[in-house]
Design a protein around this motif. Sequence first.
Motif, PDB file in Angstrom:
ATOM      1  N   GLY A  30       0.836  -1.132  -0.374  1.00  0.00           N
ATOM      2  CA  GLY A  30       0.260   0.235  -0.249  1.00  0.00           C
ATOM      3  C   GLY A  30       0.861   1.381   0.037  1.00  0.00           C
ATOM      4  N   LEU A  31       1.980   1.198   0.345  1.00  0.00           N
ATOM      5  CA  LEU A  31       2.854   1.982   1.237  1.00  0.00           C
ATOM      6  C   LEU A  31       3.623   3.042  -0.585  1.00  0.00           C
ATOM      7  N   ALA A  32       3.943   1.956  -1.214  1.00  0.00           N
ATOM      8  CA  ALA A  32       4.831   1.944  -2.244  1.00  0.00           C
ATOM      9  C   ALA A  32       3.971   1.911  -3.395  1.00  0.00           C
ATOM     10  N   GLY A  33       2.455   1.287  -3.190  1.00  0.00           N
ATOM     11  CA  GLY A  33       1.499   2.034  -4.317  1.00  0.00           C
ATOM     12  C   GLY A  33       1.019   3.068  -4.333  1.00  0.00           C
ATOM     13  N   THR A  34       0.888   3.504  -2.980  1.00  0.00           N
ATOM     14  CA  THR A  34       0.213   4.676  -3.129  1.00  0.00           C
ATOM     15  C   THR A  34       1.204   6.359  -3.059  1.00  0.00           C
ATOM     16  N   ALA A  35       2.953   5.987  -3.034  1.00  0.00           N
ATOM     17  CA  ALA A  35       3.663   6.149  -3.714  1.00  0.00           C
ATOM     18  C   ALA A  35       3.941   6.660  -5.029  1.00  0.00           C
ATOM     19  N   GLY A  36       3.422   6.320  -5.727  1.00  0.00           N
ATOM     20  CA  GLY A  36       3.597   5.989  -7.355  1.00  0.00           C
ATOM     21  C   GLY A  36       5.235   6.410  -7.798  1.00  0.00           C
ATOM     22  N   GLY A  37       6.145   5.744  -7.268  1.00  0.00           N
ATOM     23  CA  GLY A  37       7.095   4.854  -8.108  1.00  0.00           C
ATOM     24  C   GLY A  37       7.625   5.414  -7.723  1.00  0.00           C
ATOM     25  N   LYS A  38       7.567   6.911  -6.957  1.00  0.00           N
ATOM     26  CA  LYS A  38       8.650   7.769  -6.733  1.00  0.00           C
ATOM     27  C   LYS A  38       9.473   7.926  -5.803  1.00  0.00           C
ATOM     28  N   VAL A  40      11.644   8.478  -1.712  1.00  0.00           N
ATOM     29  CA  VAL A  40      11.674   7.928  -0.126  1.00  0.00           C
ATOM     30  C   VAL A  40      10.697   6.696  -0.190  1.00  0.00           C
ATOM     31  N   TRP A  41       9.020   7.336  -0.007  1.00  0.00           N
ATOM     32  CA  TRP A  41       8.521   6.509   0.336  1.00  0.00           C
ATOM     33  C   TRP A  41       8.245   5.096  -0.587  1.00  0.00           C
ATOM     34  N   ALA A  42       8.329   4.852  -2.082  1.00  0.00           N
ATOM     35  CA  ALA A  42       8.799   4.127  -2.965  1.00  0.00           C
ATOM     36  C   ALA A  42       9.757   3.079  -1.968  1.00  0.00           C
ATOM     37  N   VAL A  43      10.404   3.536  -2.000  1.00  0.00           N
ATOM     38  CA  VAL A  43      11.823   2.557  -1.560  1.00  0.00           C
ATOM     39  C   VAL A  43      11.515   2.270  -0.082  1.00  0.00           C
ATOM     40  N   ALA A  44      11.130   2.832   1.156  1.00  0.00           N
ATOM     41  CA  ALA A  44       9.824   2.516   2.164  1.00  0.00           C
ATOM     42  C   ALA A  44       9.018   1.320   2.378  1.00  0.00           C
ATOM     43  N   GLY A  45       8.456   1.490   1.382  1.00  0.00           N
ATOM     44  CA  GLY A  45       7.861   0.398   1.282  1.00  0.00           C
ATOM     45  C   GLY A  45       8.400  -0.745   0.460  1.00  0.00           C
ATOM     46  N   LEU A  46       9.069  -0.504  -0.781  1.00  0.00           N
ATOM     47  CA  LEU A  46       9.214  -1.782  -1.171  1.00  0.00           C
ATOM     48  C   LEU A  46      10.821  -2.454  -0.145  1.00  0.00           C
TER      49      LEU A  46
END
Length: 69
Positions: A30-38, A40-46
Amino acid sequence: MAERDPAEARLWALTGLRLLGFLIVVGGLGLAGTAGGKGVWAVAGLALMAAGAALLLLGPRALARKWRQ
């Protein structure tokens, strides 16, 4: 009242561990999906997804090994 079976307690511990790993993976997704793929949040989600998957796959084996010793 009869004593609680130790196998039942272990079963609940394994089930809780698997559920926790699954919830961490879903939270990371959910965190990576809402970050739009770009960003720090996407990296944290992954990273959360990887940590949850590791917990889901390796956690029960580590617990079983600990209980055998």
